[in-house]
Design an enzyme around this catalytic site. Structure first.
Site, PDB file in Angstrom:
ATOM      1  N   SER A  70      36.976  30.894  55.869  1.00  0.00           N
ATOM      2  CA  SER A  70      36.136  31.518  56.897  1.00  0.00           C
ATOM      3  C   SER A  70      36.534  31.028  58.286  1.00  0.00           C
ATOM      4  O   SER A  70      36.564  31.805  59.249  1.00  0.00           O
ATOM      5  CB  SER A  70      34.662  31.191  56.654  1.00  0.00           C
ATOM      6  OG  SER A  70      34.251  31.667  55.412  1.00  0.00           O
ATOM      7  N   HIS A  98      35.976  34.545  48.805  1.00  0.00           N
ATOM      8  CA  HIS A  98      34.654  34.348  48.194  1.00  0.00           C
ATOM      9  C   HIS A  98      34.365  35.479  47.200  1.00  0.00           C
ATOM     10  O   HIS A  98      33.874  35.230  46.100  1.00  0.00           O
ATOM     11  CB  HIS A  98      33.542  34.367  49.256  1.00  0.00           C
ATOM     12  CG  HIS A  98      33.553  33.223  50.230  1.00  0.00           C
ATOM     13  ND1 HIS A  98      33.599  33.404  51.584  1.00  0.00           N
ATOM     14  CD2 HIS A  98      33.489  31.880  50.044  1.00  0.00           C
ATOM     15  CE1 HIS A  98      33.564  32.225  52.204  1.00  0.00           C
ATOM     16  NE2 HIS A  98      33.496  31.278  51.278  1.00  0.00           N
TER      17      HIS A  98
HETATM   18  P1  ADP Z   1      30.804  25.390  52.355  1.00  0.00           P
HETATM   19  O1  ADP Z   1      30.263  25.441  53.726  1.00  0.00           O
HETATM   20  O2  ADP Z   1      29.831  24.936  51.325  1.00  0.00           O
HETATM   21  O3  ADP Z   1      32.160  24.752  52.182  1.00  0.00           O
HETATM   22  P2  ADP Z   1      32.039  27.977  52.226  1.00  0.00           P
HETATM   23  O4  ADP Z   1      31.297  29.237  52.468  1.00  0.00           O
HETATM   24  O5  ADP Z   1      33.094  27.606  53.201  1.00  0.00           O
HETATM   25  O6  ADP Z   1      30.940  26.912  52.025  1.00  0.00           O
HETATM   26  O7  ADP Z   1      32.689  28.008  50.779  1.00  0.00           O
HETATM   27  C1  ADP Z   1      31.917  28.100  49.625  1.00  0.00           C
HETATM   28  C2  ADP Z   1      32.790  27.815  48.433  1.00  0.00           C
HETATM   29  O8  ADP Z   1      33.795  28.826  48.339  1.00  0.00           O
HETATM   30  C3  ADP Z   1      33.542  26.494  48.475  1.00  0.00           C
HETATM   31  O9  ADP Z   1      33.631  25.978  47.173  1.00  0.00           O
HETATM   32  C4  ADP Z   1      34.919  26.877  48.973  1.00  0.00           C
HETATM   33  O10 ADP Z   1      35.899  25.978  48.528  1.00  0.00           O
HETATM   34  C5  ADP Z   1      35.068  28.226  48.306  1.00  0.00           C
HETATM   35  N1  ADP Z   1      36.011  29.085  49.002  1.00  0.00           N
HETATM   36  C6  ADP Z   1      36.066  29.387  50.308  1.00  0.00           C
HETATM   37  N2  ADP Z   1      37.098  30.216  50.575  1.00  0.00           N
HETATM   38  C7  ADP Z   1      37.732  30.425  49.393  1.00  0.00           C
HETATM   39  C8  ADP Z   1      38.889  31.147  48.993  1.00  0.00           C
HETATM   40  N3  ADP Z   1      39.653  31.787  49.860  1.00  0.00           N
HETATM   41  N4  ADP Z   1      39.215  31.121  47.694  1.00  0.00           N
HETATM   42  C9  ADP Z   1      38.482  30.423  46.819  1.00  0.00           C
HETATM   43  N5  ADP Z   1      37.398  29.712  47.108  1.00  0.00           N
HETATM   44  C10 ADP Z   1      37.015  29.710  48.386  1.00  0.00           C
END
Ligand code: ADP
Length: 180
Positions: free
Chosen positions: A135, A23
């Site tokens: 996560s 993130h």
């Molecule tokens: P949600 O619950 O909306 O999926 P997340 O917190 O899991 O929220 O993720 C938010 C955004 O960040 C999403 O677009 C997800 O694909 C992206 N994301 C999560 N982990 C990574 C990562 N390791 N690299 C790039 N993008 C990520």
């Protein structure tokens, strides 16, 4: 579409349960592209999160404290597009990891466009080392006693280790997806 004369504001929404270095990588990229980036930390009531909204907000705040054009806000009880309108954002940023993200993200981008056609979704790709980081994976590793250093900011790793002890004490063995 009209060219923007005013600052371009982007919203990066997510549940950030907890924020990972993947993130953070996306946030840094967005902060280099857009004039302002607002991280919208979703309450995500349906997700049965490991950390409270307040904890998740605090972790994100700490991770972005040195990024001048980035701020953090809670997203509670409203549509993402309505939140974007409120903060004058014209861009939604989402991160794309492996192909597996694509279908879900495509669906979200499509529905958000249907709900509000003027807001564009922009996808950013993280550095290769974070391409498989999620996560859910981090939570699973930490709550089962593994190390997550280098995958999440230091304060988040410490909070995850404390959470593991808490879970052990309560004896709930509560881990989201037991597959490791
Ligand atoms: P949600 O619950 O909306 O999926 P997340 O917190 O899991 O929220 O993720 C938010 C955004 O960040 C999403 O677009 C997800 O694909 C992206 N994301 C999560 N982990 C990574 C990562 N390791 N690299 C790039 N993008 C990520």
């Amino acid at each position: 579409m009209e060219k923007h004369a005013s600052p371009i504001i982007a919203v990066y929404p997510g549940s950030f349960d907890p924020i990972t270095n993947g993130h953070v990588d996306i946030i840094k990229r967005a902060s280099g592209i857009f004039d302002r980036v607002i991280i919208a930390v979703a309450e995500a009531l349906h997700k049965n999160t490991l950390f409270t909204l307040k904890e998740r907000l605090d972790f994100v705040e700490e991770a972005v404290k040195d990024m001048e054009n980035v701020e953090v806000k809670p997203l509670r009880g409203k549509l993402l597009v309505d939140f974007c309108k409120e903060v004058n954002a014209s861009i939604i940023v989402r991160g794309l990891r492996a192909v597996s993200d694509f279908e879900y993200e495509f669906k979200l981008a499509w529905i958000n466009r249907r709900l509000h056609g003027d807001i564009e979704t922009v996808f950013l790709i993280p550095s290769e080392e974070y391409a498989y980081l999620a996560s859910s994976l981090v939570k699973e590793i930490a709550t089962l006693g593994g190390r997550v250093d280098g995958l999440v900011p230091k304060n988040v790793a410490e909070a995850l280790y404390r959470k593991k002890e808490e879970i052990k004490r309560k004896g709930t063995g509560e881990v989201h997806e037991q597959s490791l």
